[in-house]
Every structure is written in C-alpha cells, then in structure tokens.
Motif scaffolding. Structure first.
Motif, PDB file in Angstrom:
ATOM      1  N   LEU A  98      92.964 -15.467   2.179  1.00  0.00           N
ATOM      2  CA  LEU A  98      93.674 -14.468   2.927  1.00  0.00           C
ATOM      3  C   LEU A  98      94.714 -13.799   1.961  1.00  0.00           C
ATOM      4  N   GLY A  99      94.828 -12.644   2.092  1.00  0.00           N
ATOM      5  CA  GLY A  99      96.237 -12.190   1.235  1.00  0.00           C
ATOM      6  C   GLY A  99      96.521 -10.960   2.128  1.00  0.00           C
ATOM      7  N   TRP A 100      97.775 -10.276   1.735  1.00  0.00           N
ATOM      8  CA  TRP A 100      98.394  -9.284   2.464  1.00  0.00           C
ATOM      9  C   TRP A 100      99.209  -8.188   1.480  1.00  0.00           C
ATOM     10  N   ALA A 170     113.261 -16.528  -4.163  1.00  0.00           N
ATOM     11  CA  ALA A 170     112.193 -17.039  -4.021  1.00  0.00           C
ATOM     12  C   ALA A 170     111.169 -16.892  -5.222  1.00  0.00           C
ATOM     13  N   TYR A 171     111.259 -15.927  -5.994  1.00  0.00           N
ATOM     14  CA  TYR A 171     110.498 -15.574  -6.963  1.00  0.00           C
ATOM     15  C   TYR A 171     108.817 -15.271  -6.639  1.00  0.00           C
ATOM     16  N   ILE A 172     108.400 -15.116  -5.515  1.00  0.00           N
ATOM     17  CA  ILE A 172     107.115 -14.863  -5.054  1.00  0.00           C
ATOM     18  C   ILE A 172     107.264 -13.524  -4.225  1.00  0.00           C
ATOM     19  N   VAL A 173     106.430 -12.609  -4.725  1.00  0.00           N
ATOM     20  CA  VAL A 173     106.264 -11.625  -4.134  1.00  0.00           C
ATOM     21  C   VAL A 173     105.060 -11.306  -2.951  1.00  0.00           C
ATOM     22  N   PHE A 174     105.036 -10.812  -1.872  1.00  0.00           N
ATOM     23  CA  PHE A 174     104.137 -11.180  -0.711  1.00  0.00           C
ATOM     24  C   PHE A 174     102.872 -10.606  -0.999  1.00  0.00           C
ATOM     25  N   CYS A 175     102.678  -9.632  -1.849  1.00  0.00           N
ATOM     26  CA  CYS A 175     101.417  -8.918  -2.119  1.00  0.00           C
ATOM     27  C   CYS A 175     100.880  -9.425  -3.465  1.00  0.00           C
ATOM     28  N   ALA A 176     101.442 -10.439  -4.020  1.00  0.00           N
ATOM     29  CA  ALA A 176     100.798 -11.102  -5.046  1.00  0.00           C
ATOM     30  C   ALA A 176     100.402 -12.597  -4.830  1.00  0.00           C
ATOM     31  N   ALA A 177     100.430 -12.757  -3.475  1.00  0.00           N
ATOM     32  CA  ALA A 177     100.213 -14.282  -3.051  1.00  0.00           C
ATOM     33  C   ALA A 177      99.006 -14.281  -2.069  1.00  0.00           C
ATOM     34  N   PHE A 178      98.474 -15.288  -2.327  1.00  0.00           N
ATOM     35  CA  PHE A 178      96.999 -15.523  -1.718  1.00  0.00           C
ATOM     36  C   PHE A 178      96.892 -16.983  -1.168  1.00  0.00           C
ATOM     37  N   TYR A 179      96.317 -17.323   0.125  1.00  0.00           N
ATOM     38  CA  TYR A 179      96.171 -18.584   0.765  1.00  0.00           C
ATOM     39  C   TYR A 179      95.120 -18.870   1.358  1.00  0.00           C
TER      40      TYR A 179
END
Length: 273
Positions: A98-100, A170-179
C-alpha cells in the motif's frame, strides 16, 4: 513479470489543477519504458482516489480518466480530513503493498517497481521509504523550503530514529513510503489530519528493524499556495497548527523532550498567533 498487487490511495478535494499529472504518474508505473517504446508490464496496481465531494472540475477529470485507465477506482465521501480519506482508500484496497500520494504530487518513473523488488528481496521489511524531490507549482525544483530535512530541492534520506523523528525531524515523506498490508491491519491507519509522524512511531514500535530506507528518489512533493504546508489561508493555517499540536503531545506521550525543536514549533506557532 508478474508482481504483487500494489494499491495506491489518493485523497483529493478540489484538485483539478494537478490531479492529471498524479493520475498519469501512477498509471505509468505499470510499464517499462525504453526510448520510443513500451517493452513490458512490470507491476500490477490499482489506484484508489477518494474524493471529498469536490466542487470544481475534479470529478469530471476522474470520470474521464476512469474510461482511460481500468486500474482507477473512485470513491466519494464528505471531507473528514486527509487521514480519514486515506483510511477509506485502504479499506477498499486489495493490494498486498500500500501507498499514499496526494493529488498534487507525482511519482518518479519506475518507483513502484523499485519498491516491489525491494519487498520481494527483503521479506523482513515491513515499510520501505525512499527519496523525495520538492517541486513548485510548475514542477520545477523548490529550494527555499526551510526545514532541516531538506537540502536544496530534495529531502535528506536517513535511517529512521525514533528520538530524532519526534524531537527533530522524521526524514520520511509520506508519498515516498510504502508498507505491507499487514502493517495497516496491525497498527491502524492515519488520524484524520494525516499525521504521518504518529504512524511512523507506531510502525517502528510494532516492527523494530522493519522500516527500511532505500537511496533512490521515488516521488515529487509539490509546494504551492493551495497546499497546507504553505499556510496561506485560515483553514490551511488551522490544519497546520493542529498537526503541530499533535507533534507536541506525541513527544509528551512517548517521554521525549517537549521543548526539542520539533515539538517546540507548536509553542512558537501559538506565540505567533
């Protein structure tokens, strides 16, 4: 090559200006391109757009694109916040990954296949994140974003550190994260404001060592006058203040320093009025 189904969720409300680029960038993830030709399908995906009852031309654009792209699904519900819309999309989603991505952002070519390949090679990875460019209204590099996470027009990519995430960045951008799907099932989705910091901490605590960084740039995050991060209208400023408040109380909840740079931004915003 047949790969696991990937579900991408996009919340939108009156996003007619940029949503075409978002839709096209997701659709392009299915194909491998060489100069002048498409050489094969490299990933399978569905794109779920959750519209908050837009009053501009967004729905007309979505209807047109739904005729064009069979992987595009559209859901409509009264706007209850970004996080609520994303969670609705996750409930609809059928994918195992999943991703956003927001309606004004867009992926780099091959981003999703890179993520799928990484998940396949690293079964211990539960969340994977990469790099992100910062762009302006026209998709050009935006170099004046004043946060410690950015160097020029790119976000810094660093391994996740909980203390640093809560107290600094946090150094994580929501649109560059997948789970993986089981992450959402285990820790829940995003709160109504779409506070990604709260989500990263929950994932980190549930899956120690399960958050993996890859060095490749995966996406483009757009800063423009219509966006919450630019704090232009009273509504956007109010949402931003509520997010800062959540960051402040998150530090208190987990026993971190509420006067550290990130949580302190809430107190500073209150002083600014």
């Amino acid at each position: 090559m047949i790969t696991p189904l990937v579900s991408i969720v996009t919340p939108v409300l009156n996003g007619e200006r940029y949503i075409r680029q978002c839709l096209d960038s997701v659709a392009a993830q299915q194909f491998l391109f060489l100069p002048g030709q498409v050489v094969g399908v490299v990933s399978t995906l569905e794109h779920i757009v959750v519209d908050g009852i837009s009053s501009d031309g967004t729905m007309a654009i979505l209807a047109d694109y739904q005729q064009k792209y069979s992987h595009l699904k559209i859901a409509c519900e009264p706007a209850r916040g970004v996080g609520a819309a994303v969670n609705t999309g996750f409930e609809i989603a059928k994918g195992s990954v999943l991703g956003w991505i927001d309606s004004d952002d867009y992926y780099e070519p091959g981003a999703i296949q890179t993520v799928v390949d990484y998940f396949t090679a690293h079964p211990e990875a539960m969340l994977v994140y990469g790099g992100c460019k910062i762009v302006n209204d026209l998709g050009q590099p935006f170099t004046e974003f004043p946060v410690p996470a950015a160097e020029g027009s790119r976000f810094i990519i660093k391994p996740f550190d909980e203390r640093e995430a809560i107290e600094e960045w946090a150094y994580i951008v929501f649109c560059a994260a997948f789970y993986r799907r089981e992450v959402i099932e285990a820790v829940g989705g995003f709160n109504d404001l779409g506070n990604d910091l709260d989500f990263w901490v929950r994932v980190n605590r549930k899956y120690p060592g399960g958050m993996h960084m890859i060095s490749q740039t995966l996406t483009n995050w757009r800063l423009h006058r219509g966006g919450i991060s630019m704090k232009r209208s009273p509504r956007e400023a109010g949402i931003r203040l509520d997010r800062l408040k959540q960051d402040y109380f998150l530090a208190a909840k987990y026993g971190y320093n509420v006067l550290a740079p990130r949580p302190r931004r809430y107190l500073e915003a209150l002083k600014e009025g």
